[in-house]
Scaffold this motif. Sequence first.
Motif, PDB file in Angstrom:
ATOM      1  N   ASP A  65      -8.575 -12.028   5.905  1.00 19.56           N
ATOM      2  CA  ASP A  65      -7.682 -10.871   5.422  1.00 19.56           C
ATOM      3  C   ASP A  65      -6.490 -10.675   6.373  1.00 19.56           C
ATOM      4  O   ASP A  65      -5.472 -10.317   5.970  1.00 19.56           O
ATOM      5  N   GLN A  66      -6.657 -10.987   7.704  1.00 16.56           N
ATOM      6  CA  GLN A  66      -5.614 -11.084   8.762  1.00 16.56           C
ATOM      7  C   GLN A  66      -4.405 -12.008   8.246  1.00 16.56           C
ATOM      8  O   GLN A  66      -3.258 -11.558   8.302  1.00 16.56           O
ATOM      9  N   ILE A  67      -5.011 -13.329   7.909  1.00 19.14           N
ATOM     10  CA  ILE A  67      -4.225 -14.164   7.410  1.00 19.14           C
ATOM     11  C   ILE A  67      -3.390 -13.933   6.268  1.00 19.14           C
ATOM     12  O   ILE A  67      -2.173 -14.083   5.909  1.00 19.14           O
ATOM     13  N   GLN A  68      -4.187 -13.202   5.222  1.00 18.65           N
ATOM     14  CA  GLN A  68      -3.721 -12.935   4.115  1.00 18.65           C
ATOM     15  C   GLN A  68      -2.353 -11.898   4.204  1.00 18.65           C
ATOM     16  O   GLN A  68      -1.353 -12.104   3.543  1.00 18.65           O
ATOM     17  N   LYS A 127      -7.341 -18.179  -1.149  1.00 17.05           N
ATOM     18  CA  LYS A 127      -6.716 -18.038  -2.734  1.00 17.05           C
ATOM     19  C   LYS A 127      -7.694 -16.747  -3.429  1.00 17.05           C
ATOM     20  O   LYS A 127      -7.098 -16.405  -4.262  1.00 17.05           O
ATOM     21  N   GLU A 128      -8.737 -16.602  -2.942  1.00 14.55           N
ATOM     22  CA  GLU A 128      -9.413 -15.416  -3.456  1.00 14.55           C
ATOM     23  C   GLU A 128      -8.871 -14.274  -3.223  1.00 14.55           C
ATOM     24  O   GLU A 128      -7.967 -13.925  -2.463  1.00 14.55           O
ATOM     25  N   GLU A 129      -9.495 -13.185  -3.856  1.00 16.02           N
ATOM     26  CA  GLU A 129      -8.834 -11.797  -3.701  1.00 16.02           C
ATOM     27  C   GLU A 129      -9.243 -11.272  -2.401  1.00 16.02           C
ATOM     28  O   GLU A 129     -10.146 -11.540  -1.982  1.00 16.02           O
ATOM     29  N   LYS A 130      -8.132 -10.328  -1.909  1.00 20.96           N
ATOM     30  CA  LYS A 130      -8.392  -9.698  -0.818  1.00 20.96           C
ATOM     31  C   LYS A 130      -9.365  -8.758  -0.769  1.00 20.96           C
ATOM     32  O   LYS A 130      -9.683  -8.209  -1.622  1.00 20.96           O
ATOM     33  N   TYR A 131     -10.281  -8.809   0.288  1.00 24.71           N
ATOM     34  CA  TYR A 131     -11.311  -7.926   0.380  1.00 24.71           C
ATOM     35  C   TYR A 131     -10.635  -6.509   0.985  1.00 24.71           C
ATOM     36  O   TYR A 131     -10.048  -6.529   2.056  1.00 24.71           O
ATOM     37  N   THR A 132     -10.832  -5.522   0.128  1.00 24.33           N
ATOM     38  CA  THR A 132     -10.499  -4.124   0.761  1.00 24.33           C
ATOM     39  C   THR A 132     -11.592  -3.217   0.891  1.00 24.33           C
ATOM     40  O   THR A 132     -12.500  -3.584   0.785  1.00 24.33           O
ATOM     41  N   GLN A 133     -11.228  -1.989   1.471  1.00 21.10           N
ATOM     42  CA  GLN A 133     -11.916  -0.891   1.604  1.00 21.10           C
ATOM     43  C   GLN A 133     -12.653  -0.439   0.494  1.00 21.10           C
ATOM     44  O   GLN A 133     -13.930  -0.092   0.571  1.00 21.10           O
ATOM     45  N   ASP A 134     -11.947  -0.474  -0.698  1.00 14.37           N
ATOM     46  CA  ASP A 134     -12.629  -0.040  -1.916  1.00 14.37           C
ATOM     47  C   ASP A 134     -13.589  -0.866  -2.398  1.00 14.37           C
ATOM     48  O   ASP A 134     -14.634  -0.482  -2.950  1.00 14.37           O
ATOM     49  N   THR A 135     -13.749  -2.153  -2.179  1.00 13.01           N
ATOM     50  CA  THR A 135     -14.422  -3.197  -2.639  1.00 13.01           C
ATOM     51  C   THR A 135     -15.836  -2.849  -1.517  1.00 13.01           C
ATOM     52  O   THR A 135     -16.673  -3.121  -2.185  1.00 13.01           O
TER      53      THR A 135
END
Length: 155
Positions: A65-68, A127-135
Amino acid sequence: YRHFHGTSCYALPRNPPRPCCGDLSLHSTHRIMGTGGYSRKKGARSKIKKYKRKFWLSNRPKDTDQIQDEIEKSEETGKEIKFEYDDDLPGGGQFFCVETGKHFADAKALADHKKSRYYKRRCKELKEEKYTQDTADWAGGMTKEVLPPAHGKKK
């Protein structure tokens, strides 16, 4: 105590005499003082958990997530992620892989890295969806319910 050749340990002189002329290279009997040996075995801490964790954390790669985030910022600004010349970094910081967050010594090492399994796996993860706090909340069962107002709308 007796050695296998028959002489005892106590029969041998403990400290051989100092040379009379001061030239150390000519006399094989002179002992030179050293700084002492290494008191702890090398690798003795390799099995101790806290040292393992400390070493692992210091060499840990960046999270996806940092790289994204970095990639998104560079796309928004339109600038590539580049580093100024720095002697402390491998290759002066000029050969950097954005996807893995690693520096390389030269262009050939970077090209070889881009053929590696580790690099290809990392690209697939990015390429996958970014992992967020909501997830994270959803995965933990902390769903946000939208309830109707308790007392109706105020007029």
